[in-house]
Design a protein around this motif. Structure first.
Motif, short mmCIF file in Angstrom:
data_model
loop_
_atom_site.label_atom_id
_atom_site.label_comp_id
_atom_site.label_asym_id
_atom_site.label_seq_id
_atom_site.Cartn_x
_atom_site.Cartn_y
_atom_site.Cartn_z
N ALA A 8 0.83 -1.06 0.37
CA ALA A 8 0.01 0.19 -0.05
C ALA A 8 0.90 1.22 0.28
N SER A 12 1.51 4.16 -3.09
CA SER A 12 1.12 5.83 -2.58
C SER A 12 1.89 6.05 -2.69
N ALA A 382 -10.21 8.99 5.56
CA ALA A 382 -9.57 8.49 4.53
C ALA A 382 -9.75 6.94 4.15
N ALA A 383 -9.36 6.22 5.55
CA ALA A 383 -9.87 4.87 5.55
C ALA A 383 -11.33 4.51 4.71
N LEU A 386 -11.43 4.39 1.21
CA LEU A 386 -10.58 3.78 0.82
C LEU A 386 -11.71 2.29 0.78
N GLY A 389 -13.97 2.95 -1.59
CA GLY A 389 -14.34 2.94 -2.99
C GLY A 389 -14.11 2.04 -3.77
N TYR A 390 -12.86 0.82 -2.73
CA TYR A 390 -12.67 -0.25 -3.20
C TYR A 390 -14.45 -1.02 -3.10
N LEU A 414 -12.04 7.04 -4.73
CA LEU A 414 -10.69 6.38 -3.95
C LEU A 414 -9.62 8.02 -4.09
N ALA A 417 -9.25 10.20 -1.14
CA ALA A 417 -8.13 9.31 0.47
C ALA A 417 -7.84 10.66 0.52
N PRO A 436 -1.17 6.69 3.06
CA PRO A 436 -2.25 5.94 2.81
C PRO A 436 -1.86 5.98 4.62
N ALA A 439 -4.48 6.91 6.76
CA ALA A 439 -5.23 5.99 7.42
C ALA A 439 -6.09 4.67 7.69
N ARG A 440 -4.18 4.94 8.56
CA ARG A 440 -4.61 3.73 9.36
C ARG A 440 -4.50 3.53 10.03
#
Length: 451
Positions: A8, A12, A382-383, A386, A389-390, A414, A417, A436, A439-440
């Motif tokens: 990831a 990015s 942000a997460a 994602l 989107g996915y 996406l 994000a 990202p 985002a985590r």
């Protein structure tokens, strides 16, 4: 150091390198040049008259934008730091491109249609306008199964309204007057513009002064929802998906600004228009649960769509079920013409019991996402973007009946994000992880709760 980089993070970094090349102008030029080719091919080869008409106008708009981006690149190389190649100039080019490739075609086709051209609107426009007329006259936008069966075979498809009740509001102007400005696409464009303006305002002011990096990421997200050919074409010829998408993006922006209640209201309005917003609402409520704000978010996100359904449910329950459930599931009197060559459609058409196989794959993906949300709910917007989107991308690819234009949903989500990640993080702090990674992780501090 680890032997293998996080995939990831590697993805990015590659995206960041592409996105920021030549101050973002390289990707701008690539977008406008590719869009010019797409529009020209559409104008020359499409079998749909509204699409050909869009391509004829949009080719010129995209070509001018590509020329402008080329000029900006040359100016940047010869005069580093020139305002001509700065972010404000890029925003201006994006706005003008949307005006010439989406808004102008909407007006042109609406005027031509009002003048008697019957080939200047897709079926969605007619369906929404008919729904608005029925809502004004009968209190429900839906025809019952008996009424649809009584229509001539060639008109039964247009008798269905596979949207949520709120979508009929865009057809109400047509019920009042027959003019170009009452075309449903005009009001789709107005709703989209208002939601996107609120999105930009929210993300620019969410955590103080806007940094150039955040403004650039926000610009890229706006481009995905406006000048990307699939978005501009959709708005100009059909249009119903654009206000839904814009409201979903606004909901995520409000969440990034730590306004969960308002985020729920925005996605709830989107859900009252179309089912595509419901998965976004569910994921957003899961995000809110990590901040102990699930009730505030769910009140709008889930309550508004239910509230919109209640009146039409009381007026004619059978009509609601026929239009909103039976037809989208393929059990109506006629089948949906949405048949893009994605894996789900190909599986459904070519394999034995293909529709069952495609449905099973779709359910499996849904269950996997549900497990992911239960075990690891998104802790940042942000997460959340994602996952939405996915998830929508997987659903679009696996649905037996779908449209190419639906790809605008995952594309915009996406691309938004990174802007959300930067809006959530305090600006000007060195060492802050970039997207990202943000985002985590849980945000370092809590903001003032929404009033």
């Amino acid at each position: 150091m680890t032997a293998h980089a996080d995939p990831a993070t590697a993805t990015s970094r590659r995206w960041s390198a592409l996105d920021t090349a030549a101050g973002g102008l390289a990707l701008d030029l690539g977008l406008y040049a590719a869009a010019t080719i797409f529009a020209a091919v559409t104008a020359a080869t499409s079998t749909l008259p509204p699409h050909r008409a869009w391509g004829t106008v949009a080719t010129i708009g995209y070509a001018i934008a590509a020329l402008a981006a080329t000029t900006q690149l040359i100016a940047r190389r010869r005069h580093p730091g020139t305002p001509l190649a700065g972010l404000p100039a890029r925003w201006t080019v994006t706005g003008l491109t949307w005006a010439t490739t989406a808004l102008l075609p909407v007006v042109v086709q609406s005027i031509q249609r009002a003048g008697g051209r019957t080939d200047r609107a897709q079926e969605e426009v007619l369906v929404v306008e008919h729904a608005g007329t029925r809502l004004a006259e009968h209190g429900t936008p839906y025809l019952g199964p008996d009424a649809i069966a009584a229509l001539p075979p060639g008109e039964q498809l247009l008798g269905y309204t596979p949207y949520q009740p709120g979508m009929a509001l865009f057809g109400l102007p047509r019920a009042a007057a027959d003019a170009w400005w009452t075309d449903a696409r005009v009001w789709f464009a107005v709703g989209t513009a208002l939601a996107l303006a609120a999105l930009v305002t929210t993300l620019r002011t969410s955590t103080g002064p806007t940094s150039p990096r955040r403004s650039a990421a926000l610009l890229r997200a706006v481009q995905a929802a406006t000048v990307l050919p699939v978005a501009a074409l959709t708005l100009a010829t059909g249009g119903d998906d654009l206000p839904v998408l814009a409201l979903c993006l606004l909901a995520l922006a409000l969440a990034a600004a730590d306004r969960p209640g308002r985020a729920g209201l925005a996605v709830g309005v989107a859900g009252a228009l179309k089912l595509f917003a419901w998965p976004v609402a569910v994921v957003l409520v899961c995000w809110a649960a990590t901040r102990r704000a699930a009730p505030r978010t769910a009140l709008g996100a889930l309550g508004l769509p239910v509230l919109a359904l209640l009146p039409v449910l009381l007026v004619d329950r059978d009509a609601l079920v026929e239009n909103v459930l039976r037809f989208p599931l393929g059990h109506g009197l006629v089948t949906s013409p949405a048949q893009s060559p994605f894996p789900g459609h190909l599986i459904a058409e070519t394999l034995p019991a293909g529709r069952v196989v495609a449905a099973a794959l779709l359910v499996a993906v849904g269950l996997a996402i549900a497990v992911r949300l239960l075990r690891h709910p998104p802790r940042t917007t942000a997460a959340t973007a994602l996952i939405c989107g996915y998830g929508l991308l997987a659903a679009i690819l696996l649905m037996p009946s779908t449209r190419f234009g639906y790809l605008l949903y995952p594309a915009a989500l996406l691309v938004l994000a990174p802007a959300l990640a930067l809006a959530e993080a305090p600006t000007g702090q060195p060492g802050r992880p970039a997207f990202p990674a943000t985002a985590r992780r849980e945000p370092a501090g809590r903001r003032t709760p929404e009033a």
